[in-house]
Write a protein that holds these residues in place. Structure first.
Motif, PDB file in Angstrom:
ATOM      1  N   ALA A 295      -0.150  -7.442 -10.936  1.00  0.00           N
ATOM      2  CA  ALA A 295      -0.385  -7.579 -12.372  1.00  0.00           C
ATOM      3  C   ALA A 295       0.929  -7.825 -13.108  1.00  0.00           C
ATOM      4  O   ALA A 295       0.955  -8.517 -14.129  1.00  0.00           O
ATOM      5  N   ILE A 296       2.012  -7.268 -12.593  1.00  0.00           N
ATOM      6  CA  ILE A 296       3.323  -7.467 -13.214  1.00  0.00           C
ATOM      7  C   ILE A 296       3.792  -8.907 -13.032  1.00  0.00           C
ATOM      8  O   ILE A 296       4.280  -9.546 -13.961  1.00  0.00           O
ATOM      9  N   GLY A 297       3.631  -9.425 -11.813  1.00  0.00           N
ATOM     10  CA  GLY A 297       4.111 -10.771 -11.511  1.00  0.00           C
ATOM     11  C   GLY A 297       3.105 -11.868 -11.727  1.00  0.00           C
ATOM     12  O   GLY A 297       3.390 -13.038 -11.446  1.00  0.00           O
ATOM     13  N   LYS A 298       1.902 -11.518 -12.233  1.00  0.00           N
ATOM     14  CA  LYS A 298       0.858 -12.500 -12.500  1.00  0.00           C
ATOM     15  C   LYS A 298       0.546 -13.344 -11.249  1.00  0.00           C
ATOM     16  O   LYS A 298       0.375 -14.566 -11.334  1.00  0.00           O
ATOM     17  N   CYS A 299       0.501 -12.684 -10.119  1.00  0.00           N
ATOM     18  CA  CYS A 299       0.205 -13.376  -8.870  1.00  0.00           C
ATOM     19  C   CYS A 299      -1.092 -12.824  -8.298  1.00  0.00           C
ATOM     20  O   CYS A 299      -1.150 -11.651  -7.915  1.00  0.00           O
ATOM     21  N   ARG A 300      -2.125 -13.672  -8.272  1.00  0.00           N
ATOM     22  CA  ARG A 300      -3.415 -13.275  -7.702  1.00  0.00           C
ATOM     23  C   ARG A 300      -3.666 -14.081  -6.441  1.00  0.00           C
ATOM     24  O   ARG A 300      -3.684 -15.309  -6.468  1.00  0.00           O
ATOM     25  N   ILE A 301      -3.880 -13.386  -5.341  1.00  0.00           N
ATOM     26  CA  ILE A 301      -4.281 -14.031  -4.090  1.00  0.00           C
ATOM     27  C   ILE A 301      -5.603 -13.383  -3.699  1.00  0.00           C
ATOM     28  O   ILE A 301      -5.660 -12.365  -3.012  1.00  0.00           O
ATOM     29  N   GLY A 302      -6.695 -13.936  -4.183  1.00  0.00           N
ATOM     30  CA  GLY A 302      -8.017 -13.360  -3.994  1.00  0.00           C
ATOM     31  C   GLY A 302      -8.902 -13.694  -5.181  1.00  0.00           C
ATOM     32  O   GLY A 302      -8.609 -14.599  -5.961  1.00  0.00           O
ATOM     33  N   PHE A 303      -9.990 -12.936  -5.340  1.00  0.00           N
ATOM     34  CA  PHE A 303     -10.948 -13.270  -6.408  1.00  0.00           C
ATOM     35  C   PHE A 303     -11.175 -12.086  -7.358  1.00  0.00           C
ATOM     36  O   PHE A 303     -12.257 -11.910  -7.918  1.00  0.00           O
ATOM     37  N   GLN A 304     -10.174 -11.277  -7.581  1.00  0.00           N
ATOM     38  CA  GLN A 304     -10.300 -10.135  -8.479  1.00  0.00           C
ATOM     39  C   GLN A 304     -10.593 -10.602  -9.908  1.00  0.00           C
ATOM     40  O   GLN A 304     -10.097 -11.646 -10.335  1.00  0.00           O
ATOM     41  N   PRO A 305     -11.382  -9.832 -10.662  1.00  0.00           N
ATOM     42  CA  PRO A 305     -11.691 -10.183 -12.060  1.00  0.00           C
ATOM     43  C   PRO A 305     -10.479  -9.961 -12.961  1.00  0.00           C
ATOM     44  O   PRO A 305     -10.119  -8.825 -13.282  1.00  0.00           O
ATOM     45  N   LEU A 306      -9.850 -11.021 -13.401  1.00  0.00           N
ATOM     46  CA  LEU A 306      -8.586 -10.943 -14.127  1.00  0.00           C
ATOM     47  C   LEU A 306      -8.650 -10.168 -15.442  1.00  0.00           C
ATOM     48  O   LEU A 306      -7.664  -9.517 -15.813  1.00  0.00           O
ATOM     49  N   PRO A 307      -9.775 -10.220 -16.207  1.00  0.00           N
ATOM     50  CA  PRO A 307      -9.785  -9.485 -17.483  1.00  0.00           C
ATOM     51  C   PRO A 307      -9.572  -7.983 -17.340  1.00  0.00           C
ATOM     52  O   PRO A 307      -9.203  -7.324 -18.316  1.00  0.00           O
ATOM     53  N   CYS A 308      -9.788  -7.440 -16.144  1.00  0.00           N
ATOM     54  CA  CYS A 308      -9.627  -5.992 -15.946  1.00  0.00           C
ATOM     55  C   CYS A 308      -8.173  -5.573 -15.823  1.00  0.00           C
ATOM     56  O   CYS A 308      -7.846  -4.398 -16.000  1.00  0.00           O
ATOM     57  N   PHE A 309      -7.285  -6.517 -15.507  1.00  0.00           N
ATOM     58  CA  PHE A 309      -5.920  -6.173 -15.125  1.00  0.00           C
ATOM     59  C   PHE A 309      -4.961  -6.236 -16.306  1.00  0.00           C
ATOM     60  O   PHE A 309      -5.118  -7.044 -17.220  1.00  0.00           O
ATOM     61  N   ALA A 310      -3.933  -5.385 -16.224  1.00  0.00           N
ATOM     62  CA  ALA A 310      -2.850  -5.381 -17.215  1.00  0.00           C
ATOM     63  C   ALA A 310      -1.582  -4.930 -16.510  1.00  0.00           C
ATOM     64  O   ALA A 310      -1.626  -4.051 -15.642  1.00  0.00           O
ATOM     65  N   PRO A 311      -0.433  -5.514 -16.840  1.00  0.00           N
ATOM     66  CA  PRO A 311       0.819  -5.096 -16.209  1.00  0.00           C
ATOM     67  C   PRO A 311       1.080  -3.615 -16.471  1.00  0.00           C
ATOM     68  O   PRO A 311       0.901  -3.122 -17.589  1.00  0.00           O
ATOM     69  N   GLY A 312       1.485  -2.906 -15.437  1.00  0.00           N
ATOM     70  CA  GLY A 312       1.730  -1.480 -15.597  1.00  0.00           C
ATOM     71  C   GLY A 312       2.415  -0.872 -14.396  1.00  0.00           C
ATOM     72  O   GLY A 312       3.125  -1.559 -13.663  1.00  0.00           O
ATOM     73  N   ASN A 313       2.168   0.406 -14.170  1.00  0.00           N
ATOM     74  CA  ASN A 313       2.951   1.140 -13.180  1.00  0.00           C
ATOM     75  C   ASN A 313       2.137   1.893 -12.147  1.00  0.00           C
ATOM     76  O   ASN A 313       2.648   2.793 -11.484  1.00  0.00           O
ATOM     77  N   VAL A 314       0.852   1.562 -11.984  1.00  0.00           N
ATOM     78  CA  VAL A 314       0.002   2.251 -11.008  1.00  0.00           C
ATOM     79  C   VAL A 314      -0.340   1.306  -9.866  1.00  0.00           C
ATOM     80  O   VAL A 314      -0.859   0.206 -10.084  1.00  0.00           O
ATOM     81  N   GLY A 315      -0.041   1.727  -8.641  1.00  0.00           N
ATOM     82  CA  GLY A 315      -0.402   0.965  -7.460  1.00  0.00           C
ATOM     83  C   GLY A 315      -1.739   1.432  -6.921  1.00  0.00           C
ATOM     84  O   GLY A 315      -2.033   2.633  -6.922  1.00  0.00           O
ATOM     85  N   ILE A 316      -2.577   0.496  -6.462  1.00  0.00           N
ATOM     86  CA  ILE A 316      -3.937   0.828  -6.005  1.00  0.00           C
ATOM     87  C   ILE A 316      -4.163   0.228  -4.630  1.00  0.00           C
ATOM     88  O   ILE A 316      -3.856  -0.936  -4.387  1.00  0.00           O
ATOM     89  N   ILE A 317      -4.730   1.023  -3.721  1.00  0.00           N
ATOM     90  CA  ILE A 317      -5.171   0.548  -2.412  1.00  0.00           C
ATOM     91  C   ILE A 317      -6.613   0.999  -2.236  1.00  0.00           C
ATOM     92  O   ILE A 317      -6.935   2.167  -2.451  1.00  0.00           O
ATOM     93  N   ALA A 318      -7.513   0.062  -1.888  1.00  0.00           N
ATOM     94  CA  ALA A 318      -8.942   0.388  -1.846  1.00  0.00           C
ATOM     95  C   ALA A 318      -9.648  -0.348  -0.722  1.00  0.00           C
ATOM     96  O   ALA A 318      -9.317  -1.479  -0.401  1.00  0.00           O
ATOM     97  N   LYS A 319     -10.647   0.317  -0.156  1.00  0.00           N
ATOM     98  CA  LYS A 319     -11.537  -0.346   0.793  1.00  0.00           C
ATOM     99  C   LYS A 319     -12.586  -1.176   0.058  1.00  0.00           C
ATOM    100  O   LYS A 319     -12.923  -2.270   0.485  1.00  0.00           O
ATOM    101  N   SER A 320     -13.117  -0.645  -1.020  1.00  0.00           N
ATOM    102  CA  SER A 320     -14.235  -1.265  -1.722  1.00  0.00           C
ATOM    103  C   SER A 320     -13.772  -2.163  -2.863  1.00  0.00           C
ATOM    104  O   SER A 320     -12.914  -1.766  -3.664  1.00  0.00           O
ATOM    105  N   GLY A 321     -14.353  -3.364  -2.969  1.00  0.00           N
ATOM    106  CA  GLY A 321     -14.031  -4.276  -4.056  1.00  0.00           C
ATOM    107  C   GLY A 321     -14.486  -3.761  -5.404  1.00  0.00           C
ATOM    108  O   GLY A 321     -13.680  -3.630  -6.339  1.00  0.00           O
ATOM    109  N   THR A 322     -15.771  -3.459  -5.542  1.00  0.00           N
ATOM    110  CA  THR A 322     -16.280  -3.042  -6.846  1.00  0.00           C
ATOM    111  C   THR A 322     -15.694  -1.710  -7.291  1.00  0.00           C
ATOM    112  O   THR A 322     -15.434  -1.506  -8.486  1.00  0.00           O
TER     113      THR A 322
END
Length: 682
Positions: free
Chosen positions: A170-197
């Protein structure tokens, strides 16, 4: 424990921004043989990252490229085999190798069907693309086993996937995949997840709290993940852009247990550790069922979701029961964390680099491996017939004292086939030997050290050794030839030698459904003996699991992880769910209509809870589908609809003004309380 290593040559040529430079500077140069762990720095994508697309001109890739370019992702072109030209103003390359030579991409997004994914990954590995992101579902297990046997012997390419939304900075505005962009904002929390939704819900919650995200990595829902929780946690630990970490797990495998061990060690050796929050989906999943995701099943001896939850909690992870709680929870944790010395270690030499974190195989709570349901899980007599064809002595009989158990399955930690040998049916860890081996070079000869180790663990007498070796070799032949994922036998030693008395064989449905292989095995399936509603749902691409008990609430959810969590959270609030239902990541009016029809066929259902996160599909479109389906089916059952995500306010307004017995909410807890009360009143 792995030793420090020098960066692979391809990684040293990586264009890096300031934060990536600080990340990579943590690695020293020493003389160690390179391996897959050396590719961890390749996960630190950003505005510097040059992205290639494989499957470039396809419909999904084209739409994704347009969105990602507009957002700021640096895309350098794509591949269409044998073709040169231009698409969306970007070059088309005839091969990945040509693209690598001319554009020097740092990452490749693979947008091809599941049956072509392995070949595309292999081409990227051969071209030494630093990061490969495979988004496709239904990639055959044996295709991925073959890919992992390649990945483990090299140090240039890192895989994210398969079956993932991807990776996004989100910081570098680099998307490699199909994540819904309106949900994202540059910040300081890292996320790792098994589930997409569930990851989308998590991201939205973090954004609403005003925190935003640094880097979001998908582990994915398959059994064999190219990048796992420990990999991502190690990156986040060393990432100066990440101040808080969120981990979203679910049933299946031991990745969450490994993460808990990592977190425990991290908190022990760090004076001011970054706060970590977590969630585990599938707390209420019935034993032995596959819950939507290909990897959402537990092999013999693996822990259930509750065991994972407790392990993470004991390690110091702040656990929640619903992803909308992550935002405010993380804000509280970050506000209470000292801002000085955020990465200092308790002693000068305690800090671990990306390559140095040890992997621990934990002791886990076991569950008897009974009645696992999968579309290609064959009957016992069919499994025994396969063994007879391999000249294995078979005599079906009830369990008795002295029986032992041998299972050939996939090991999610070693990313390879694995033999499990136990003297107990529940595969008690202290009595179970786990013996991973190479998919490409199995070395199951009767004289091999692996075979001798299995025999020693089972205390096999010398006169029965050759019989045991023959049994394991036969299991491997069936596993490889018919693309199995779990082959379990119960055997005994008698005066006549080794004898198989029971068997339970499961085969990969993706091999048939996406690749058209193993038709002979697929024909063994008898749908007439399965749950009719589950078979009906499958025709429409819906995953439906009918739950036992007094369930009075029907659930309709988009995404397997979110569907599991919905059942969990409703149960925690005092509800009783009748089913698990995943419409898939993209709910449409047709899938909603089919889902309502199936849910309402269960006479136990007194109220329906629709929980949709509009990421890939807009909430207003979903609301329209719900209203049309409700009217077309002349439904009498009250429905509570929780819509979050893209255009959520418009969707909620449409539901509220429909004039139908539909109740619209945005928050989970008020929606849950409403549907529970409606079910009790009916």
């Amino acid at each position: 424990m792995a030793r420090l290593c020098s960066l692979p040559a391809r990684a040293r040529n990586f264009p890096i921004n300031q934060s990536s430079s600080r990340l990579l500077s943590r690695f020293s140069t020493s003389s160690r043989r390179s391996n897959y762990a050396d590719t961890l720095p390749n996960l630190k994508i950003g505005k510097h990252t040059k992205v290639l697309f494989q499957g470039f001109t396809g419909r999904q890739a084209t739409a994704n490229v347009k969105e990602s370019l507009a957002w700021g992702t640096k895309i350098v072109g794509g591949v269409k085999p044998g073709v040169e030209g231009e698409h969306l103003g970007l070059p088309i390359f005839p091969s990945v190798r040509t693209a690598q030579e001319k554009a020097r991409p740092d990452a490749s997004a693979i947008y091809v069907p599941g049956n072509q994914t392995a070949q595309a990954i292999e081409e990227a590995i051969a071209a030494e693309i630093p990061l490969v992101v495979a988004v496709a579902e239904h990639v055959p297990i044996h295709d991925i086993l073959r890919i992992h046997s390649m990945l483990q012997t090299q140090s240039k390419t890192r895989l994210v996937g398969a079956n993932v939304p991807g990776i996004i900075s989100a910081i570098g505005k680099c998307r490699i995949g199909f994540q819904p962009l309106p949900c994202f904002a540059p910040g300081n929390v890292g996320i790792i997840a098994k589930s997409g939704t569930l990851s989308y819900e998590t991201v939205a919650s973090i954004t609403r709290a005003g925190l935003g995200q640094s880097l979001c990595i998908s582990m994915g829902g398959d059994s064999l993940a190219g990048t796992n929780f420990v990999d991502a946690l190690t990156v986040f630990e060393n990432d100066p852009d990440t101040e808080g970490i969120v981990l979203v797990g679910e049933i299946g495998g031991i990745a969450e247990i490994e993460a808990a061990d990592w977190i425990k060690d991290y908190r022990r050796r760090t004076t001011n550790p970054k706060p970590i929050m977590g969630l585990v989906g599938g707390l209420q999943a019935p034993p032995g069922r596959i819950m939507g995701h290909a990897g959402a099943w537990a092999a013999p001896g693996e822990p259930d979701a509750k065991t994972k939850y407790r392990a993470l909690e004991r390690a110091g992870t702040v656990m929640v029961n619903h992803p909308e709680k992550f935002g405010e929870g993380m804000k509280t944790l970050l506000n209470s964390r000292p801002r000085v010395g955020t990465t200092s270690a308790s002693s000068g030499n305690q800090k671990r680099g990306l390559h140095t974190m040890r992997r621990v195989t934990p002791k886990t709570t076991t569950r008897a491996p009974l009645k696992q349901t999968r579309s290609l899980y064959v009957k016992q007599f069919q499994a025994l017939d396969m063994l007879k064809e391999k000249s294995i002595a078979v005599r079906e009989a009830a369990p008795s004292e002295g029986d032992f158990f041998v299972t050939l399955t996939v090991d999610r930690t070693s990313l390879s086939p694995c033999i499990l040998a136990s003297s107990t049916a529940d595969f008690e860890p202290s009595l179970t030997g786990r013996f991973p081996f190479s998919y490409a070079n199995p070395d199951l000869d009767g004289r091999s050290s692996l075979m001798k180790a299995v025999a020693a663990h089972l205390h096999t007498p010398a006169e029965a050794y050759e019989n045991l070796a023959q049994l394991i070799q036969s299991l491997w032949q069936i596993f490889k030839e018919k693309e199995g994922y779990l082959l379990e036998v119960r055997a005994s030693l008698s005066t006549s030698g080794l004898e198989v008395r029971g068997a339970r064989f499961g085969f990969d449905d993706a091999a048939y459904k996406s690749s058209g292989r193993q038709e002979e095995v697929h024909k063994l399936r008898n749908k007439a003996e399965e749950v009719p509603e589950e078979v009906e749902a499958e025709k429409d691409g819906i995953v439906y699991v009918k739950l036992d008990g007094e369930g009075s609430i029907g659930t309709l959810v988009n995404g397997a992880g979110l569907a599991m969590n919905t059942v969990d959270a409703l149960t925690i609030h005092g509800g009783h769910c009748a089913n698990f239902l995943d419409t898939g990541g993209k709910a449409t009016s047709e899938t909603v209509k089919s889902s309502f029809r199936i849910i309402c066929s269960d006479p136990r259902v007194k109220a329906i809870f629709v929980n949709i996160f509009g990421g890939l599909t807009r909430c207003d479109m979903i609301a329209e589908g719900i209203i049309l389906a409700f009217r077309d089916l002349h439904m009498q059952v009250p429905v509570v609809v929780r819509l979050r995500g893209t255009n959520e306010e418009a969707g909620q307004k449409m539901i509220a003004e429909s004039g139908l017995p539909l109740h619209a909410f945005d928050g989970f807890e008020p929606a849950a309380k409403k549907v529970i009360s409606l079910a009790k009143e009916a």
